[in-house]
Design an enzyme around this catalytic site. Structure first.
Site, PDB file in Angstrom:
ATOM      1  N   ASP A 172      58.120  49.316  44.495  1.00 40.30           N
ATOM      2  CA  ASP A 172      57.155  48.862  43.406  1.00 40.30           C
ATOM      3  C   ASP A 172      56.161  49.655  43.157  1.00 40.30           C
ATOM      4  OD1 ASP A 172      56.032  47.366  41.604  1.00 40.30           O
ATOM      5  OD2 ASP A 172      56.009  45.457  42.443  1.00 40.30           O
TER       6      ASP A 172
HETATM    7  C1  BGC Z   1      54.979  45.135  39.223  1.00 30.98           C
HETATM    8  C2  BGC Z   1      56.097  45.322  38.843  1.00 30.98           C
HETATM    9  C3  BGC Z   1      56.271  46.303  37.683  1.00 30.98           C
HETATM   10  C4  BGC Z   1      55.739  47.516  38.128  1.00 30.98           C
HETATM   11  C5  BGC Z   1      55.721  48.356  36.934  1.00 30.98           C
HETATM   12  C6  BGC Z   1      54.265  46.238  39.162  1.00 30.98           C
HETATM   13  O1  BGC Z   1      52.904  45.918  39.274  1.00 30.98           O
HETATM   14  O2  BGC Z   1      54.727  44.251  40.442  1.00 30.98           O
HETATM   15  O3  BGC Z   1      57.060  44.314  38.571  1.00 30.98           O
HETATM   16  O4  BGC Z   1      57.744  46.570  37.403  1.00 30.98           O
HETATM   17  O5  BGC Z   1      54.090  47.266  38.271  1.00 30.98           O
HETATM   18  O6  BGC Z   1      54.877  48.298  36.001  1.00 30.98           O
END
Ligand code: BGC
Length: 783
Positions: free
Chosen positions: A281
């Site tokens: 993530d």
């Molecule tokens: C989130 C993810 C997301 C990623 C990219 C993170 O803050 O937890 O779900 O895909 O950002 O935007």
């Protein structure tokens, strides 16, 4: 053909100015949907320098946190991108959120063209339809939109379990149940990927709270993990092979998930047969986040790669350098690095942009809006209806509450969609030609519009994750109220709640009604009741909430976060154009104190707000309420209709279980209007030597639109793993010998038909290697 392909690859290696893709495209070589074969990837691995390899496994995007490569502008606003290797003609790919639609920049430099996306209903809505078909429809629409905007991998769906009603991202997930979550995700992923666009199944794993998410430590027993929290991932991986999976921010039993090899390799690849790519993530890490926050930079990025994370998203220059250093020193082996590079190249190889897909930048937003509306209506859950709904067309309606004018389209953060519009409840009712009480419109509309404008300005100055502001309730005077009662037949009172990344809800003002909402509802209710007129309460919320006020309402509709078409979909239900068929995907408890994780949801102060003990073990949601006989407000799987359904002819294809039993049941619409029914199949397992929940969902189905007196046979299936329990001491999934009860019903507590089957000798369904065996300082709840 194969030789020709290799020839072009070789050609590209010596002629870097023209990419492999370009050459193949130009010469119309038709190697189906793959840029490189595995053999060609082997060749590339021989050519790539260590620097190039490291750049391939550390992606870029989102420069808002500093020192990270900026996206080149191909799809502005997309969340991430990989690096290309120009020397060898290796192209990059674009990754983009998210589960309810695309998060891209709708307005771009040097063009008057807009790039808006469809704000689809959130995953909870989709889950509430209980329709595998609709999951596919939404998947096709999401995939098409992604593909037409030049995106290679959609960062969705999420399958974390709704462990607690306060979970800040519950709206982005389907359910408290692993089978419902896993099967919906599987159907959605298959539909996206059939279009040649990738998905990212997230957030792997045990990421059930947002508060303190970069540091929180989910402490979970192996059994609860395998039976509940990992199960939807397993179902989706086995049933749809997502192109990618995203590890979560949190620690799991003291180690960051992104650095757990048992999670990212042993289970995922060895046990479940995952063939895709694992990515982190955004900015998560072992122990990068903590160290970066402390002002240092970590070089432990190689720990993530060693554990099976193939792509660090998005990486920093320092991580690039650190990984390179680790390769040189041997801390990161060439074998581990090549493994990750290979997975990146395989992903690149099948993605639309490297294959030169000519995207239109013009997806059919109109068609997707229609689908959104249909799904939002079908996912609306009618919790209560005492002779109130549907409303006849000339009904005079008073729309109360800020929520009737300000639609919560979806949650914010990575789920926020670049939509050009939304239809609030009052607009939807107007579009459906209902007669709305003007003095309230005149009071609320300008106020809410101004508050929304101010909030857009406020949020523009904050970072991308900034939650929506809360719009304060307006005071309604006694005179205004009594005039409204006099001049209308029905009151609609809408309660809205925001939800965002990094924040969980609070009990006092979000799970409960606020004092202002409560007092307004009480006054509306008593004024309308006195005149024998009806009150409808609407919940435009991301998660289940307190409904102890339900006697104040004659009807209750939960729309969840219903996407941009929310108001129109709402009007479709209220007018009876669509007969509600949505059912809850999480239990509405009587009180927050009844939630099994009520006390263990927030990490405790004693442990520096870090440790979250999953003390309830396997008893989450209905598994808890039903097993412990705790009365609920509305059970799991519950939802009313304007018609009635009869369940008959429950049939099993065999009485003795070997590896599967097929079940069929006949559903007949015995009411006066057409409708659909979500049919649920639960199984109660016999006592073994470990605790078992009273029942667990094993499959579900949904009828087509049944006309009055029409019937449909719904076919369901009982699989071995669904009825087995995980015995940690034996590292085995076991279906104990004995009699199993089959329970077919309208909800987890409204079981209509029963049957049983037997397992003569205890069945070892699967033997696995132990994992997550860290000693915990608590034992799971037992009956
Ligand atoms: C989130 C993810 C997301 C990623 C990219 C993170 O803050 O937890 O779900 O895909 O950002 O935007």
């Amino acid at each position: 053909m194969k030789n020709l392909a290799s020839f072009f690859l070789l050609l590209s290696l010596c002629c870097p100015q023209q990419s492999v893709a370009q050459q193949k495209y130009n010469s119309q070589i038709t190697k189906q949907n793959m840029l490189y074969t595995d053999a060609e990837i082997d060749q590339l691995l021989l050519k790539l320098t260590d620097e190039e390899k490291v750049s391939l496994v550390i992606g870029r995007g989102m420069d808002n946190v500093g020192n990270v490569g900026v996206i080149d502008g191909r799809v502005p606003g997309a969340g991430g991108q990989t690096y290309d290797v120009k020397r060898l003609g290796i192209p990059d790919i674009i990754l983009c959120d998210g589960p309810s639609g695309l998060r891209i920049s709708p307005i771009r430099e040097n063009t008057t063209k807009t790039f808006y996306a469809t704000a689809f209903p959130s995953e909870t809505v989709l889950g509430s339809t209980w329709s595998k078909d609709l999951a596919q429809h939404i998947g096709r629409a999401l995939g098409t939109e992604a593909k037409e905007y030049g995106i290679d991998v959609l960062l969705a769906p999420g399958v974390n379990i709704h462990r607690n009603p306060l979970g800040g991202r519950n709206f982005e997930y389907f359910s408290e149940d692993p089978v419902l979550s896993g099967m919906m995700a599987m159907n959605l992923i298959n539909a996206v990927q059939e279009l040649g666009v990738g998905t990212s199944l997230k957030h792997y794993a045990a990421n059930n709270a947002e508060h303190n998410r970069l540091f929180s430590n989910s402490l979970v027993s192996e059994r609860a993990l395998r039976e509940l929290y990992l199960r939807p991932f397993e179902i989706a991986v086995k049933g749809s092979q997502p192109w990618t999976i995203m590890t979560s921010y949190n620690k799991l039993n003291n180690t960051y998930t992104s650095a757990r090899r048992d999670l990212n390799y042993q289970l995922l690849r060895e046990e479940w047969g995952f063939k895709g790519l694992v990515m982190t993530d955004w900015y998560s890490g072992f122990p990068n986040v903590e160290i970066i926050r402390a002002g240092n930079q970590s070089n432990d990025v190689s720990a993530q790669i060693r554990s099976g994370n193939d792509l660090i998203m998005p990486g920093s220059k320092i991580q690039l350098e650190a990984a390179l250093e680790d390769v040189k020193s041997g801390k990161l082996s060439k074998k581990d690095l090549d493994f990750a590079v290979r997975n990146v190249l395989r992903l690149v190889s099948k993605s639309p942009s490297p294959l030169q897909y000519k995207y239109s930048d013009s997806p059919n937003l109109k068609a997707h809006a229609n689908l959104s509306r249909a799904v939002a209506a079908e996912g609306t859950v009618m919790l209560k209806n005492s002779n109130t709904l549907p409303l006849v067309s000339n009904t005079r309606i008073a729309t109360f509450g800020v929520g009737s004018y300000h639609l919560v389209v979806g949650g914010t953060g990575s789920s926020e969609v670049a939509t050009s519009y939304n239809v609030p409840i009052y607009k939807g009712l107007q579009n459906a030609k209902f007669n709305l009480y003007k003095p309230l419109l005149e009071k609320y509309v300008p106020y809410v519009e101004e508050e929304e404008r101010k909030d857009i300005e406020r949020r523009a100055k904050l970072n991308v994750l900034a939650p929506l502001g809360v719009i304060a309730q307006l005071n309604i005077t006694d005179d205004e109220l009594s005039d409204a009662v006099k001049n209308t037949d029905v009151a609609i009172f809408t309660v809205g709640r925001n939800s965002a990344e990094e924040q969980d809800l609070n009990v006092d003002t979000e799970y409960n009604l606020t004092k202002e909402e409560e007092s307004l509802l009480n006054r509306i209710s008593s004024a309308y009741k006195k005149q024998n007129k009806k009150v409808i309460v609407v919940l435009n919320v991301g998660s289940v909430m307190n409904t102890s006020w339900s006697d104040k309402a004659d009807a209750i509709l939960v729309t969840w976060f219903s996407g941009a078409e929310g108001g129109n979909a709402f009007a479709d239900i209220v007018s009876g154009k669509v007969n509600p068929s949505g059912k809850t995907t999480a239990t509405f408890p009587k009180s927050y104190a009844d939630v099994p994780s009520a006390k263990s949801f927030y990490a405790s102060e004693a442990s520096d707000y870090r440790d979250i003990r999953y003390t309830e073990g396997i008893y989450v949601g209905y598994r808890y309420y039903d097993s412990f006989n705790i009365e609920t407000a509305y059970p799991f799987g519950f939802g009313l209709s304007f018609t009635k359904f009869n369940y008959t002819d429950l049939k099993l294809d065999k009485q003795d279980f070997k590896d599967n039993i097929k079940v069929s049941v006949k559903i007949t619409n015995t009411g006066k209007v057409a409708g659909k029914e979500a049919v649920q199949l639960y199984v109660g397992a016999p006592k073994g030597t470990i605790d078992k929940p009273l029942k667990a969902l094993v499959d579900f189905g949904k009828t087509k639109l049944l006309q009055p007196d029409e019937s449909e046979i719904i076919e369901l299936s009982i699989g071995a793993k669904e009825i087995a329990s995980f015995y940690p001491d034996k590292s085995q999934w076991i279906a104990d010998a004995g009699t199993y009860t089959i329970l077919v019903g309208k909800s987890s507590q409204d079981i209509v038909l029963k049957s049983e089957f037997k397992i003569k000798n205890t069945l070892v369904v699967e033997k696995v290697k132990p994992a997550f065996t860290e000693k915990l300082d608590f034992s799971d709840l037992k009956k």
